[in-house]
Design an enzyme around this catalytic site. Structure first.
Site, short mmCIF file in Angstrom:
data_model
loop_
_atom_site.label_atom_id
_atom_site.label_comp_id
_atom_site.label_asym_id
_atom_site.label_seq_id
_atom_site.Cartn_x
_atom_site.Cartn_y
_atom_site.Cartn_z
N ASP A 156 31.48 12.23 -26.34
CA ASP A 156 30.86 13.05 -27.38
C ASP A 156 31.43 14.46 -27.20
O ASP A 156 31.18 15.11 -26.17
CB ASP A 156 29.34 13.04 -27.18
CG ASP A 156 28.62 13.85 -28.25
OD1 ASP A 156 29.25 14.75 -28.84
OD2 ASP A 156 27.43 13.60 -28.48
N VAL A 157 32.20 14.92 -28.18
CA VAL A 157 32.91 16.19 -28.00
C VAL A 157 31.98 17.41 -27.99
O VAL A 157 32.43 18.52 -27.73
CB VAL A 157 34.02 16.39 -29.06
CG1 VAL A 157 35.16 15.42 -28.84
CG2 VAL A 157 33.47 16.31 -30.48
N TYR A 211 28.46 22.88 -43.62
CA TYR A 211 29.85 22.39 -43.57
C TYR A 211 30.82 23.49 -43.99
O TYR A 211 31.80 23.75 -43.29
CB TYR A 211 29.98 21.16 -44.48
CG TYR A 211 31.32 20.45 -44.38
CD1 TYR A 211 31.53 19.48 -43.40
CD2 TYR A 211 32.37 20.72 -45.26
CE1 TYR A 211 32.74 18.81 -43.30
CE2 TYR A 211 33.57 20.07 -45.17
CZ TYR A 211 33.76 19.10 -44.19
OH TYR A 211 34.97 18.45 -44.10
N1 LIG Z 1 37.43 13.15 -45.82
C1 LIG Z 1 37.60 14.33 -46.40
O1 LIG Z 1 37.56 14.45 -47.63
C2 LIG Z 1 37.85 15.56 -45.58
C3 LIG Z 1 38.28 16.71 -46.26
C4 LIG Z 1 38.53 17.87 -45.53
C5 LIG Z 1 38.35 17.86 -44.15
N2 LIG Z 1 37.94 16.72 -43.53
C6 LIG Z 1 37.75 16.78 -42.07
O2 LIG Z 1 38.54 15.80 -41.46
C7 LIG Z 1 37.93 15.37 -40.25
C8 LIG Z 1 37.83 13.85 -40.25
O3 LIG Z 1 37.01 13.47 -41.33
P1 LIG Z 1 36.96 11.98 -41.91
O4 LIG Z 1 36.75 12.13 -43.36
O5 LIG Z 1 38.09 11.17 -41.41
O6 LIG Z 1 35.55 11.52 -41.30
P2 LIG Z 1 35.05 10.12 -40.69
O7 LIG Z 1 33.57 10.20 -40.74
O8 LIG Z 1 35.77 8.98 -41.31
O9 LIG Z 1 35.53 10.23 -39.16
C9 LIG Z 1 35.00 11.19 -38.31
C10 LIG Z 1 35.06 10.63 -36.91
O10 LIG Z 1 34.54 11.63 -36.00
C11 LIG Z 1 33.77 10.97 -35.02
N3 LIG Z 1 32.79 11.90 -34.44
C12 LIG Z 1 31.74 12.51 -35.05
N4 LIG Z 1 31.05 13.24 -34.17
C13 LIG Z 1 31.66 13.10 -32.98
C14 LIG Z 1 31.39 13.59 -31.68
N5 LIG Z 1 30.34 14.38 -31.45
N6 LIG Z 1 32.23 13.25 -30.66
C15 LIG Z 1 33.30 12.43 -30.88
N7 LIG Z 1 33.59 11.92 -32.10
C16 LIG Z 1 32.78 12.24 -33.13
C17 LIG Z 1 33.07 9.84 -35.79
O11 LIG Z 1 32.61 8.82 -34.91
C18 LIG Z 1 34.19 9.38 -36.73
O12 LIG Z 1 34.97 8.35 -36.16
C19 LIG Z 1 36.58 16.08 -40.19
O13 LIG Z 1 36.69 17.24 -39.39
C20 LIG Z 1 36.34 16.47 -41.63
O14 LIG Z 1 35.49 17.57 -41.75
C21 LIG Z 1 37.69 15.57 -44.20
#
Ligand SMILES: NC(=O)c1ccc[n+]([C@@H]2O[C@H](COP(=O)([O-])OP(=O)(O)OC[C@H]3O[C@@H](n4cnc5c(N)ncnc54)[C@H](O)[C@@H]3O)[C@@H](O)[C@H]2O)c1
Length: 237
Positions: A49-50, A142
């Protein structure tokens, strides 16, 4: 020099089991890197857990011991609490800030000594178009966290430039993942998103991963402190 090769490099991707993180793991491995994933659920032998500093510190020590060092960190783990600010509890606010911003600082801090030991490194943070705009739907914690990511990226880039550790970020628009299911599953919300998407198409996971690979690679060796939008034109207005 092979501009996009990561041969011999060791990378850590946080939240790398799903979505953008998983696509990034695949692409970094294709480019030749050895990749460790820090995830909530055990992935590749790690369960981290980061938001917990001791666990993060120990996980970096383990990667460095098993793989010989750390060259690349992709701070990707993230979450959201989409609701009007008047309904958002401080606890929910803190949960978002803890993962999206504080954990990014903690992971970067604990990666730094290993990168310095290798004579340099590259950190790529997941910001968002929400780091540059108030967004389209209520999501204050966010948007605040991602604005923080943009400026944390600049601050660490300046502090660590002398160690040849580059710190950059990417700012994606909406990409279809678990995180954005509440947007993509609602035609009215998706219509609003597309009205703010000049190119008329949203990025695939691999297109975010490609930008991350670029920023990690020798091709970007003079780039630090930037946040690169992959936004289909969202921020051009
Ligand atoms: N999907 C989008 O549209 C989008 C757009 C802009 C930015 N982002 C950013 O990209 C990144 C990835 O997003 P995504 O859409 O792939 O999300 P996702 O929910 O598919 O994946 C996020 C991952 O982070 C892991 N995670 C969450 N909390 C954690 C913790 N405390 N310790 C370790 N792992 C943890 C989750 O288990 C999950 O596997 C995020 O930072 C998100 O804010 C996403």
């Amino acid at each position: 020099m092979h501009l996009f090769s990561l041969d011999g490099k060791v990378a850590v991707v946080t939240g790398g089991a799903n979505g953008i993180g998983a696509a990034t793991v695949r692409l970094l491995e294709e480019a030749g890197a050895k990749v460790a994933v820090f995830e909530l659920e055990e992935t590749q032998g790690f369960s981290v857990d980061v938001t917990g500093e001791p666990a993060v510190r120990d996980a970096f020590a383990r990667v460095a011991k098993e793989a010989g060092g750390v060259d690349i960190l992709v701070n990707n783990a993230g979450r959201a609490a989409r609701k009007p600010a008047t309904e958002l509890t401080v606890e929910e606010w803190n949960e978002v800030l803890d993962v999206n911003l504080t954990a990014m600082f903690v992971c970067s801090k604990h990666a730094h000594p290993y990168m310095k030991k290798r004579g340099g490194g590259s950190i790529v943070n997941l910001a968002s178009i929400m780091g540059f705009s108030g967004g389209l739907f209520p999501n204050a914690s966010y948007q605040a966290s991602k604005g923080g990511v943009v400026n944390l990226t600049r601050a660490l880039a300046l502090e660590w430039a002398a160690d040849d550790i580059r710190v950059n970020a990417v700012a994606p628009t909406y990409v279809r993942t678990e995180l954005t299911a509440p947007i993509f599953s609602r035609p009215d919300r998706l219509k609003t998103v597309m009205e703010h998407t000049p190119l008329g198409r949203l990025p695939e996971l691999e297109e975010i991963a490609a930008a991350i690979l670029y920023l990690c690679s020798p091709a970007a060796r003079c780039i630090t402190g930037i946040t690169l939008p992959i936004d289909s034109g969202y921020l051009a207005r």
